[in-house]
Design an enzyme around this catalytic site. Structure first.
Site, PDB file in Angstrom:
ATOM      1  N   LYS A 150       0.830  -1.204   0.000  1.00 31.18           N
ATOM      2  CA  LYS A 150       0.000   0.000   0.000  1.00 31.18           C
ATOM      3  C   LYS A 150       0.865   1.254   0.000  1.00 31.18           C
ATOM      4  O   LYS A 150       1.958   1.276   0.562  1.00 31.18           O
ATOM      5  CB  LYS A 150      -0.895  -0.043   1.242  1.00 31.18           C
ATOM      6  CG  LYS A 150      -1.978   1.020   1.308  1.00 31.18           C
ATOM      7  CD  LYS A 150      -2.863   0.762   2.514  1.00 31.18           C
ATOM      8  CE  LYS A 150      -3.956   1.804   2.675  1.00 31.18           C
ATOM      9  NZ  LYS A 150      -4.853   1.494   3.807  1.00 31.18           N
ATOM     10  N   SER A 225      -9.315   1.864   2.636  1.00 29.12           N
ATOM     11  CA  SER A 225      -8.352   2.633   1.870  1.00 29.12           C
ATOM     12  C   SER A 225      -7.308   1.788   1.144  1.00 29.12           C
ATOM     13  O   SER A 225      -6.533   2.317   0.361  1.00 29.12           O
ATOM     14  CB  SER A 225      -7.643   3.630   2.788  1.00 29.12           C
ATOM     15  OG  SER A 225      -6.966   2.965   3.836  1.00 29.12           O
ATOM     16  N   GLY A 248     -11.572  -0.676   8.721  1.00 30.02           N
ATOM     17  CA  GLY A 248     -12.050  -1.659   7.748  1.00 30.02           C
ATOM     18  C   GLY A 248     -11.254  -1.639   6.459  1.00 30.02           C
ATOM     19  O   GLY A 248     -11.647  -2.239   5.463  1.00 30.02           O
ATOM     20  N   SER A 249     -10.114  -0.953   6.440  1.00 30.01           N
ATOM     21  CA  SER A 249      -9.400  -0.657   5.192  1.00 30.01           C
ATOM     22  C   SER A 249      -8.731  -1.842   4.518  1.00 30.01           C
ATOM     23  O   SER A 249      -8.318  -1.740   3.369  1.00 30.01           O
ATOM     24  CB  SER A 249      -8.352   0.440   5.437  1.00 30.01           C
ATOM     25  OG  SER A 249      -8.979   1.640   5.775  1.00 30.01           O
TER      26      SER A 249
END
Length: 596
Positions: A150, A225, A248-249
């Protein structure tokens, strides 16, 4: 006499007025010029970042072409179809070379990102890492495995932008601890993936690199995200990715894209070298975790990362190696379950997924026990939102200073910018008709004193204790529950931040939680959605209904939860859910390749 002296000292009224007007006009011009220069500087930074990305894509495409010329007989589809465990085995035994696997995945990633805009930058140093691992005496558990990471996970020489202009132009000076351990285990980080602006959204769009699309349906978002990760892995361009999760990403992109994703207990994996726009929020901590196509891949990743190197580089990480015995156990489990949290009822297909998984687990010999999570309305507003907006949202809004707000974030930003007094008045007016919205606005007002902040942190600890007591009174091993889904239409997440209550709960509790796909949306689900009224049949419920419409054939997932530091048990439970036979689906639904 004095009056005459004053007249001599002071300018004539007409002259003073003219001078003031000139000064005012000059100041206005200066402000306009200053603003124009600032906007121009921002635009130049964005254009430079976009240009650098395009150059990186061209460089990688050229490297792939050169590889293809040298090794024309590569069986691309066969390599891409291998599960991670089998691919790792082939690399370990030498029947596949790391070079072949790396360029095969880069080639596929180039194709996927062209369609979905999921890769923020390719990592050119991956070719150096390729040479490095080929010279290692011992092969790590992830030897030769290409890994995507990420955007905000630090990699030397690469940007960690969080989708914000102010973080452009300052590459990382060293690898994050997690990247160092990945490399030590033989993995090859090859791409950084796209994120929503500021990370605080579960869409995936920013003003620099644009909107990422769901590879299963381009009208839908991949979630966020960690949305770039979700899109790249679901599209087949990466076999293993690392995301982060604070509401909750990891789990939402996994749900939206039909993947398996694990949010571990915070600090089970090191956060050292991971950046964020607002740091230091400790009472609801962030966690790094893996995303992949199956649960065994997540387990292999956790096993590789939970090693002496991780514990040595970051002594704040508890030195708890991966417990293979727990993960491999076949003992029956005592499973608590619920299909709604009472705060934000999910669409019919998500509740069906819990029901069918519960039935399959019961048929497999596990004990299923009804479980009701405590006071989710209170947790969402008083514990979760007040933690992130303790200052009324000022720190978060400051990240947009001199920056353009992405369209996907405008509903959130507009709401957060409302003055505190106006929020309070609006909440008072709305309370009788829209209690959830009223409490949401009150929570966004934040806290007024350090004492109030300390008390709120104490309330979080008290709630965790109460939840664990309820769990133990029922003698539970794990909990089965819903996760938000199916995939939202692009642009809707910014209008429905409170809809993440299903995942948010386990960030507040700091429990390990994972998502596994178990079904697909059917025509029958779509028909039942027309009758959906939600909690209050208010604007939020109606917006959710619009957001998930048109999802036939898209993945449907469930969420699996364990107590803190029991990631192995959580993964074992996820695997139980994954291996259960899928119930018969509506024949009119297109079958997702990610359905079980």
């Amino acid at each position: 006499m004095i009056q005459q002296q004053l007249r001599q000292l002071l300018p004539e009224p007409e002259v003073a007025s003219s001078a003031a007007l000139s000064l005012l006009c000059g100041s206005a011009v200066a402000v306009v010029v200053w603003k124009w220069l600032g906007e121009r500087q921002i635009q130049q930074k964005m254009e430079e970042a976009q240009r650098t990305r395009e150059e990186g894509v061209k460089k990688m495409a050229k490297a792939v072409r050169q590889f293809r010329e040298q090794v024309p007989s590569v069986q691309t589809d066969a390599i891409l179809s291998l599960p991670l465990l089998e691919l790792a085995g082939r690399l370990q035994e030498g029947s596949l070379s790391p070079r072949t696997v790396l360029y095969t995945y880069i080639e596929k990633a180039l194709e996927v990102t062209q369609q979905t805009n999921c890769v923020r930058h390719f990592i050119p140093e991956c070719e150096e890492q390729l040479q490095e691992i080929q010279g290692q005496k011992e092969k790590g558990l992830l030897y030769g495995i290409p890994v995507s990471i990420k955007d905000h996970i630090g990699h030397e020489g690469q940007l960690s932008t969080c989708g914000l202009v102010q973080y452009l132009g300052t590459p990382e000076q060293e690898d994050s601890v997690l990247v160092k351990v990945l490399k030590r285990q033989g993995a090859i980080p090859f791409a950084k993936t796209n994120v929503p602006q500021s990370l605080f959204n579960y869409d995936c769009s920013n003003t620099i690199f644009g909107q990422t699309l769901n590879p299963l349906n381009h009208q839908k978002t991949p979630g966020g995200s960690s949305g770039g990760e979700g899109a790249l892995i679901a599209g087949g361009g990466s076999i293993l990715g690392i995301g982060s999760d604070v509401g909750g990403s990891i789990r939402l992109p996994s749900s939206f894209c039909g993947l398996c994703g694990l949010k571990p207990t915070a600090k089970r994996l090191s956060l050292s070298g991971v950046n964020g726009p607002v740091n230091g929020i400790l009472s609801v901590p962030s966690a790094l975790g893996p995303m992949a196509r199956d649960v065994d891949s997540l387990a292999l990743c956790m096993k590789a990362l939970l090693c002496e190197e991780m514990f040595r580089l970051d002594p704040t990480v508890p030195p708890i190696p991966f417990n293979e015995e727990v993960y491999s156990s076949s003992a029956p489990l005592r499973v608590g379950y619920y299909d709604t949290d009472g705060y934000f009822p999910l669409p019919p297909c998500m509740r069906r997924a819990v029901r069918e998984t519960r039935e399959a687990l019961q048929a497999a010999g596990h004990k299923l026990v009804p479980f009701s999570p405590l006071r989710i309305h209170y947790v969402m507003t008083e514990l979760f939102l007040k933690t992130f907006f303790a200052d009324g949202g000022r720190a978060w809004l400051d990240e947009f200073t001199g920056n353009i707000v992405d369209p996907s974030l405008k509903p959130q930003v507009t709401c957060y910018k409302i003055p505190r007094l106006a929020k309070k008045l609006l909440a008072l007016i709305l309370k009788p008709l829209f209690p959830r919205l009223a409490d949401y606005l009150n929570a966004l007002c934040g806290m007024r004193s350090v004492n109030e902040l300390w008390n709120q942190q104490h309330q979080i600890e008290a709630y965790r204790s109460e939840f664990i007591t309820q769990w133990r009174e029922l003698h539970l091993d794990v909990v089965l529950c819903p996760v938000l889904g199916p995939a939202f239409t692009v642009g809707f997440p910014g209008k429905l931040l409170p809809a993440v209550s299903s995942t948010m709960l386990y960030n507040v509790l700091n429990f390990p939680a994972g998502v596994v796909p178990v079904s697909v949306v059917t025509e029958a689900d779509e028909e039942e959605l027309k009758l959906y009224r939600g909690c209050c049949d208010d604007s939020w419920d109606r917006t959710l209904k619009q957001a998930v419409a048109g999802a036939v054939g898209l993945p449907v997932a469930v969420q699996c939860v364990a107590l803190p530091w029991q990631e192995e048990l959580c993964l074992r439970f996820m695997k139980e859910g994954q291996r259960q036979p899928r119930h018969k689906q509506d024949s009119s639904a297109s079958v997702s390749p990610f359905a079980i």
